[in-house]
Design a protein around this motif. Sequence first.
Motif, short mmCIF file in Angstrom:
data_model
loop_
_atom_site.label_atom_id
_atom_site.label_comp_id
_atom_site.label_asym_id
_atom_site.label_seq_id
_atom_site.Cartn_x
_atom_site.Cartn_y
_atom_site.Cartn_z
N ALA A 63 -13.27 26.37 -8.04
CA ALA A 63 -13.40 27.77 -7.55
C ALA A 63 -12.30 28.18 -7.14
CB ALA A 63 -14.61 27.76 -6.79
N LEU A 64 -11.61 27.27 -6.00
CA LEU A 64 -10.53 27.64 -5.41
C LEU A 64 -9.24 27.93 -6.35
CD1 LEU A 64 -9.23 28.51 -2.83
CD2 LEU A 64 -8.70 26.38 -2.45
N SER A 65 -9.06 27.03 -7.28
CA SER A 65 -7.96 27.06 -8.05
C SER A 65 -8.25 28.49 -9.09
CB SER A 65 -7.93 25.80 -9.10
OG SER A 65 -7.12 26.04 -10.21
N ALA A 66 -9.38 28.60 -9.44
CA ALA A 66 -9.66 29.87 -10.45
C ALA A 66 -9.39 31.26 -9.65
CB ALA A 66 -11.09 29.86 -10.98
N ALA A 67 -9.84 31.10 -8.09
CA ALA A 67 -9.59 32.24 -7.56
C ALA A 67 -7.84 32.49 -7.19
CB ALA A 67 -10.09 32.32 -6.07
N LEU A 68 -7.19 31.51 -7.08
CA LEU A 68 -5.80 31.49 -7.01
C LEU A 68 -5.30 32.03 -8.37
CD1 LEU A 68 -4.89 28.05 -5.30
CD2 LEU A 68 -4.83 30.29 -4.12
N THR A 69 -5.76 31.74 -9.42
CA THR A 69 -5.16 32.09 -10.61
C THR A 69 -5.63 33.51 -10.88
OG1 THR A 69 -5.38 29.87 -11.63
CG2 THR A 69 -5.22 31.81 -13.13
N ALA A 70 -6.97 34.04 -10.59
CA ALA A 70 -7.09 35.37 -10.98
C ALA A 70 -6.84 36.25 -9.96
CB ALA A 70 -8.73 35.33 -11.08
N PHE A 71 -6.94 36.10 -8.73
CA PHE A 71 -6.80 37.30 -7.58
C PHE A 71 -5.46 37.05 -6.76
CE2 PHE A 71 -11.25 36.25 -8.00
CZ PHE A 71 -11.97 37.44 -8.61
N VAL A 72 -4.66 36.07 -6.78
CA VAL A 72 -3.25 35.87 -5.93
C VAL A 72 -2.14 36.11 -7.16
CG1 VAL A 72 -2.02 34.63 -4.53
CG2 VAL A 72 -4.59 34.42 -4.56
N GLY A 84 -3.25 22.29 -9.65
CA GLY A 84 -2.86 22.66 -10.91
C GLY A 84 -2.81 24.35 -11.09
N GLY A 85 -3.59 25.10 -10.35
CA GLY A 85 -3.54 26.40 -9.96
C GLY A 85 -2.15 26.84 -9.59
N LEU A 86 -1.59 26.28 -8.54
CA LEU A 86 -0.52 26.43 -7.95
C LEU A 86 0.46 26.41 -8.90
CD1 LEU A 86 -0.87 24.69 -4.35
CD2 LEU A 86 -0.96 26.96 -4.82
N VAL A 124 4.42 27.99 -8.38
CA VAL A 124 5.01 27.14 -7.22
C VAL A 124 5.51 25.97 -7.95
CG1 VAL A 124 4.36 25.30 -5.50
CG2 VAL A 124 2.91 27.84 -5.77
N ALA A 125 6.68 25.53 -7.46
CA ALA A 125 7.37 24.44 -7.69
C ALA A 125 6.45 22.95 -7.95
CB ALA A 125 8.45 23.97 -6.94
N PRO A 126 6.69 22.17 -8.84
CA PRO A 126 5.63 21.12 -9.06
C PRO A 126 5.92 20.37 -7.91
CG PRO A 126 6.90 21.63 -11.10
CD PRO A 126 7.48 22.51 -10.29
N ALA A 127 6.97 19.93 -7.48
CA ALA A 127 7.12 19.11 -6.41
C ALA A 127 6.54 19.51 -4.89
CB ALA A 127 8.72 18.99 -6.08
N ALA A 128 6.35 20.86 -4.76
CA ALA A 128 5.64 21.33 -3.51
C ALA A 128 4.12 21.06 -4.09
CB ALA A 128 6.00 22.77 -3.29
N ALA A 129 3.64 21.53 -5.17
CA ALA A 129 2.25 21.43 -5.84
C ALA A 129 1.68 20.00 -5.40
CB ALA A 129 1.98 22.12 -6.90
N LEU A 130 2.42 19.18 -6.04
CA LEU A 130 2.17 17.42 -6.07
C LEU A 130 1.91 17.11 -4.63
CD1 LEU A 130 4.21 16.40 -8.85
CD2 LEU A 130 1.65 16.86 -8.94
N THR A 131 3.02 17.68 -3.75
CA THR A 131 2.88 17.31 -2.29
C THR A 131 1.60 17.79 -1.72
OG1 THR A 131 5.33 17.37 -2.22
CG2 THR A 131 4.15 17.40 -0.02
N PHE A 132 1.17 18.82 -1.97
CA PHE A 132 0.06 19.49 -1.57
C PHE A 132 -1.28 18.74 -2.06
CE2 PHE A 132 -3.93 22.01 -2.08
CZ PHE A 132 -3.91 22.81 -0.99
N LEU A 133 -1.14 18.25 -3.29
CA LEU A 133 -2.37 17.45 -3.78
C LEU A 133 -2.57 16.12 -3.03
CD1 LEU A 133 -2.45 16.79 -7.55
CD2 LEU A 133 -2.51 14.83 -6.16
N LEU A 134 -1.42 15.53 -2.72
CA LEU A 134 -1.45 14.39 -1.95
C LEU A 134 -1.71 14.22 -0.44
CD1 LEU A 134 2.07 12.20 -3.35
CD2 LEU A 134 -0.58 12.29 -4.03
N ALA A 135 -1.37 15.38 0.14
CA ALA A 135 -1.51 15.59 1.30
C ALA A 135 -3.13 16.24 1.77
CB ALA A 135 -0.60 16.69 2.24
#
Length: 356
Positions: free
Chosen positions: A96-105, A144-146, A151-162
């Motif tokens: 839901a958060l990913s879909a909101a990021l895709t649709a509204f941000v 995936g939404g980021l 968003v740069a893949p390296a930053a999104a993957l860092t978020f995924l791990l943290a």
Amino acid sequence: MPDGPSGAAPRPTSLGDSLVPGWDGDDDLLPPSDWGRRPGQRRTTTVWLFALFIAVLAAGNAWLADRLTAEAFLAWATIFTAISLQALPFLVFGVALSAALTAFVPPSFWQRAVPRNSAMAVPVAGAAGAVLPGCECASVPVAGGLIRRGVAPAAALTFLLAAPAINPVVLVATAVAFPNSPEMVAARFVASLTAAVAVGWLWARFGRGEWLRMPRSDHAPGASKWRVFADSMRHDIMHAGGYLVVGGLAAATLNVVVPREWVSAVADVPLLAVLVLSLLAILLSICSEADAFVAASLSAFSPTAQLAFLVVGPMVDLKLIALQAGTFGWGFVRRFVPLTLLFTVVSSLVVGGVLL
């Protein structure tokens, strides 16, 4: 061809009849694709297939009737159900958060919020993981939404791990599970963030675009934001949910197959204990909100080994690997998972040796 009573050409009895002189070329006179078949032919085939399926189920039930009550199977079913029920709410939240990021941000927001310099974007994304109260099942669709939003893949993957390792819910649960060891909370935070940022920096430096299957958005141009939200959520929940089930099945099976005495036999060997609990964290695939209580119960192991269990689990486990494969592809998993495992183990050893 003689005219009928109404003056119109009669319906041809075959495609060949339509080619005779006098046919006016009207497509409505062509027979339907299933014209000439027996009326219930296709329906009968479906009924027979369904009957065969029921027969297979009945035979399987008769053969497994005595085995379904076995203690091992009941343990397997309990573990699989627990993993699924633990992970599903957070998966739905993440989707839901990913879909909101895709649709509204709008993409312009991420261009302002995330530094363009990868060296700066990675630690910013790692620190941002502290504000998402979800487990690893939620972090994959959000990452995936980021990426879809630029968003740069390296930053999104860092978020995924943290995100699943240092968010407030996880840290509070760790403090409750280790009431007399506040240093365990600090060690988990430092080791997890260090590993996530290190992996992100390394991916930013050496990662290649072809290793990562970028999540795509297939929405029609001009679709409303709510339509984009609904389509994104429906697609991601069906896609990621299937891989979650696959990961849960594998984790439950390994929980039953691996003998407990094998784990206890190595508790007194420091380095081996760290490696064994790291492997155990991968196999058990426990949600990061609950893994601290399991780690605390492993009192035969050293604090550093327990820390490795807490750091490795939220970043590398079976259901997370399955979700990553479904989102980013197996080519990504083959490179990203070993890299993450290496840094989580090393970070646990170094931070555990200093703080514990």
